[in-house]
Motif scaffolding. Structure first.
Motif, mmCIF file in Angstrom:
data_model
loop_
_atom_site.group_PDB
_atom_site.id
_atom_site.type_symbol
_atom_site.label_atom_id
_atom_site.label_comp_id
_atom_site.label_asym_id
_atom_site.label_seq_id
_atom_site.Cartn_x
_atom_site.Cartn_y
_atom_site.Cartn_z
ATOM 1 N N GLU A 1 -11.127 0.554 -1.985
ATOM 2 C CA GLU A 1 -10.132 -0.372 -1.435
ATOM 3 C C GLU A 1 -10.740 -1.449 -0.524
ATOM 4 O O GLU A 1 -10.550 -1.413 0.680
ATOM 5 C CB GLU A 1 -9.052 0.402 -0.672
ATOM 6 C CG GLU A 1 -9.556 1.398 0.350
ATOM 7 C CD GLU A 1 -8.408 2.041 1.123
ATOM 8 O OE1 GLU A 1 -7.499 1.331 1.592
ATOM 9 O OE2 GLU A 1 -8.439 3.279 1.252
ATOM 10 N N THR B 1 -10.697 6.895 -3.024
ATOM 11 C CA THR B 1 -10.114 5.575 -3.196
ATOM 12 C C THR B 1 -11.214 4.524 -3.098
ATOM 13 O O THR B 1 -12.250 4.744 -2.474
ATOM 14 C CB THR B 1 -9.049 5.274 -2.129
ATOM 15 O OG1 THR B 1 -9.688 5.186 -0.842
ATOM 16 C CG2 THR B 1 -7.979 6.351 -2.093
ATOM 17 N N GLU C 1 -6.605 -1.574 -4.197
ATOM 18 C CA GLU C 1 -7.010 -0.175 -4.032
ATOM 19 C C GLU C 1 -6.644 0.620 -5.266
ATOM 20 O O GLU C 1 -5.520 0.555 -5.763
ATOM 21 C CB GLU C 1 -6.311 0.438 -2.812
ATOM 22 C CG GLU C 1 -6.635 1.902 -2.590
ATOM 23 C CD GLU C 1 -5.881 2.480 -1.409
ATOM 24 O OE1 GLU C 1 -6.305 3.534 -0.902
ATOM 25 O OE2 GLU C 1 -4.874 1.875 -0.990
ATOM 26 N N ASP C 2 -7.620 1.382 -5.745
ATOM 27 C CA ASP C 2 -7.413 2.287 -6.864
ATOM 28 C C ASP C 2 -7.965 3.659 -6.532
ATOM 29 O O ASP C 2 -8.830 3.809 -5.655
ATOM 30 C CB ASP C 2 -8.099 1.748 -8.126
ATOM 31 C CG ASP C 2 -7.340 0.591 -8.745
ATOM 32 O OD1 ASP C 2 -6.261 0.833 -9.312
ATOM 33 O OD2 ASP C 2 -7.812 -0.556 -8.646
ATOM 34 N N ASP C 3 -7.463 4.667 -7.249
ATOM 35 C CA ASP C 3 -7.915 6.041 -7.088
ATOM 36 C C ASP C 3 -8.911 6.353 -8.198
ATOM 37 O O ASP C 3 -8.605 6.175 -9.383
ATOM 38 C CB ASP C 3 -6.736 7.009 -7.152
ATOM 39 C CG ASP C 3 -5.668 6.690 -6.112
ATOM 40 O OD1 ASP C 3 -5.970 5.942 -5.164
ATOM 41 O OD2 ASP C 3 -4.529 7.181 -6.263
ATOM 42 N N ASP D 1 0.881 -1.166 0.000
ATOM 43 C CA ASP D 1 0.000 0.000 0.000
ATOM 44 C C ASP D 1 0.918 1.215 0.000
ATOM 45 O O ASP D 1 1.521 1.547 1.032
ATOM 46 C CB ASP D 1 -0.898 -0.027 1.238
ATOM 47 C CG ASP D 1 -1.958 1.076 1.234
ATOM 48 O OD1 ASP D 1 -1.751 2.093 0.558
ATOM 49 O OD2 ASP D 1 -2.968 0.919 1.933
ATOM 50 N N LEU E 1 -9.419 11.721 -1.447
ATOM 51 C CA LEU E 1 -7.993 11.808 -1.786
ATOM 52 C C LEU E 1 -7.722 13.160 -2.411
ATOM 53 O O LEU E 1 -8.540 13.682 -3.170
ATOM 54 C CB LEU E 1 -7.630 10.686 -2.769
ATOM 55 C CG LEU E 1 -6.161 10.526 -3.153
ATOM 56 C CD1 LEU E 1 -5.356 10.002 -1.971
ATOM 57 C CD2 LEU E 1 -6.025 9.581 -4.338
ATOM 58 N N ASP F 1 -2.583 6.840 -3.998
ATOM 59 C CA ASP F 1 -2.776 5.815 -2.970
ATOM 60 C C ASP F 1 -3.196 4.521 -3.662
ATOM 61 O O ASP F 1 -4.325 4.419 -4.144
ATOM 62 C CB ASP F 1 -3.857 6.285 -1.985
ATOM 63 C CG ASP F 1 -3.998 5.385 -0.771
ATOM 64 O OD1 ASP F 1 -3.249 4.396 -0.662
ATOM 65 O OD2 ASP F 1 -4.867 5.679 0.078
ATOM 66 N N ILE F 2 -2.282 3.566 -3.743
ATOM 67 C CA ILE F 2 -2.531 2.309 -4.461
ATOM 68 C C ILE F 2 -2.194 1.141 -3.547
ATOM 69 O O ILE F 2 -1.190 1.176 -2.830
ATOM 70 C CB ILE F 2 -1.661 2.197 -5.733
ATOM 71 C CG1 ILE F 2 -1.868 3.398 -6.654
ATOM 72 C CG2 ILE F 2 -1.949 0.898 -6.482
ATOM 73 C CD1 ILE F 2 -0.946 3.408 -7.870
ATOM 74 N N GLY G 1 -13.255 3.079 1.230
ATOM 75 C CA GLY G 1 -12.541 4.171 0.588
ATOM 76 C C GLY G 1 -12.517 5.429 1.427
ATOM 77 O O GLY G 1 -13.067 5.491 2.531
ATOM 78 N N THR H 1 -5.328 4.782 -11.558
ATOM 79 C CA THR H 1 -4.185 3.986 -11.103
ATOM 80 C C THR H 1 -4.072 2.624 -11.782
ATOM 81 O O THR H 1 -3.347 1.757 -11.309
ATOM 82 C CB THR H 1 -4.288 3.782 -9.576
ATOM 83 O OG1 THR H 1 -5.638 3.434 -9.236
ATOM 84 C CG2 THR H 1 -3.907 5.043 -8.841
#
Length: 460
Positions: free
Chosen positions: A400, A398, A423-425, A263, A359, A274-275, A356, A437
């Motif tokens: 996640e 996010t 997790e993706d943005d 992370d 962000l 943030d991935i 999530g 992401t």
């Protein structure tokens, strides 16, 4: 010395938007300091990072700075900053100084920070409202009281002091929820850099390496592409460590058969990425690992599908929970009906966090997750919880979901110590959402292909 390249127009436009809001509320004066420097030990400070709200309005990144905005017949923007000091610049680097700062960042006026106590009481006179980050710092509250007391001394001559005080952070949080074009462009770049770093980590990983070595690969890729820092302390967790939500990269060795959860995201021009990805140390998911991994990816897909304008903030979480809970039942981790497992919260044993967060300038960015209270709600005590925030284009969040299985007498041993998160943005668009992401794959087959086909980057 040449000045750093920066387009200051977005900061001017944000100040103008704040002026409009202040006028709508009745005018007044806003006072906002940046973050103070913090000593690490003896005569060393931690690497300096400016206050996000302050940067959002000013673009100015030096310490010991204050911003004052006066919403009046003629709006005024005033920056207080450190004076030029050629000897200190030899040690600490370039300082703008008031004259250059006013010109470069398009302030109406800039003054040495040493004049703050002298000039603020006068500026507070006859202002109907004071906007400041209330109750945030004891030192700030103390100085506000001193300035107001000094202004009241002058009030004997007929001047008035602000009759109301409003928390500036609340106003700015609403502004910062919707990203402008400059912010979105920067966040796309931060996401791309961070995605490259995750791919590099996958290609580097193999049994026998340690978590901190994988972290070093992330940091290398962040800096190589121009990111100034990490957005938060990188999580690199292998084996049982992946079941610790806020684990920091340590010295645990990657073992054959274990998963690695990373992370991590960079900070580029003050904006965060943030991935999270979870992959097998040896390049192939085991049967139980693949089952729970595919379940987590399916939960993320369900949340992504409902992330669109007009949807509730909570819709993504609810969609992810339904997929995860059903999967836990199907795999024998839980017993009972889907509705029963959700209603009782039994799923939270293996999925204990939200799906999530906002962000932006901060990795857990500002903004209420529920709709702001109406005047009627504010007036009625006990009117109940406000509804979840409605998503709008320009919001960035996010997505996640995860699943974390610790050993237990009632848990089949094949699931023990499996910790997975993806997790993706997501940028909310006019028609749905854009995943910023996906430069790093989430599909298990694609991850295995990356690890199989690319030579490792690390050598012992």
């Amino acid at each position: 010395m040449s000045l750093p390249p920066i387009d200051t127009n977005p900061f001017v436009e944000r100040r103008e938007r704040l002026f409009d809001l202040m006028h709508a509320l009745g005018g007044g004066i806003a006072i906002l300091p940046t973050t103070p420097e913090i000593r690490r030990n003896r005569d060393n400070e931690y690497p300096y990072r400016h206050d996000s709200d302050f940067f959002y309005l000013s673009g100015f990144t030096e310490p010991e700075a204050w911003l004052v905005l006066i919403a009046g017949e003629n709006n005024r923007s005033i920056l207080y900053c450190r004076d030029k000091h050629l000897e200190r610049e030899i040690w600490d680097g370039y300082r703008f100084g008031p004259e250059a700062a006013a010109e470069h960042f398009q302030f109406d006026e800039a003054l040495p920070v040493e004049q703050l106590d002298q000039t603020l009481p006068e500026l507070l006179q006859d202002q109907p409202i004071l906007y400041a980050p209330l109750s945030e710092q004891d030192t700030l509250d103390q100085r506000l009281r001193q300035w107001l007391a000094a202004a009241r001394q002058r009030s004997r001559a007929g001047f008035q002091t602000p009759a109301r005080q409003l928390d500036l952070r609340v106003v700015l949080a609403e502004m910062r929820l919707i990203k402008d074009a400059t912010e979105i462009d920067t966040m796309r770049q931060a996401a791309q850099i961070s995605a490259r770093a995750h791919v590099r980590a996958m290609r580097s990983a193999r049994p026998g390496l340690r978590e901190y070595q994988i972290e070093a690969e992330l940091l290398h890729e962040f800096r190589r592409h121009g990111a100034q820092d990490v957005a938060y302390g990188s999580i690199v967790a292998t084996g049982a460590n992946a079941c610790v939500l806020h684990y920091r990269a340590g010295d645990t060795q990657l073992r054959d058969g274990d998963l690695v959860l990373i992370d991590a995201g960079c900070e580029l021009d003050s904006y965060a990425a943030d991935i999270t990805r979870t992959f097998p140390a040896n390049g192939r998911y085991s049967g139980p690992q693949r089952a729970l991994y595919d379940l987590t990816v399916a939960a993320e897909a369900a949340a992504i599908a409902v992330t669109r304008p007009g949807a509730s903030w909570n819709a993504g979480h609810e969609a992810a929970v339904r997929v995860l809970a059903q999967g836990m039942i199907d795999e024998g981790l839980l017993q009972g009906s889907l509705d029963g497992v959700i209603e009782s919260g039994a799923y939270s044993r293996f999925y204990m966090h939200r799906t999530g967060h906002w962000l932006g300038l901060d990795v857990h960015d500002v903004g209420d997750y529920r709709e702001p209270p109406s005047l009627l709600q504010s007036a009625i005590a006990g009117s109940g919880p406000r509804p979840w925030r409605t998503l709008q284009p320009g919001m960035v969040l996010t997505i996640e979901p995860g699943i974390y299985v610790r050993p237990g007498d009632d848990v089949d041993e094949r699931w023990w110590n499996i910790g997975i998160r993806t997790e993706d943005d997501a940028l909310v668009t006019e028609t749905g959402c854009e995943l910023l992401t996906r430069g790093v794959p989430v599909d298990a087959d694609e991850i295995e292909a990356i690890m199989r086909d690319a030579p490792p980057l690390l050598t012992n």
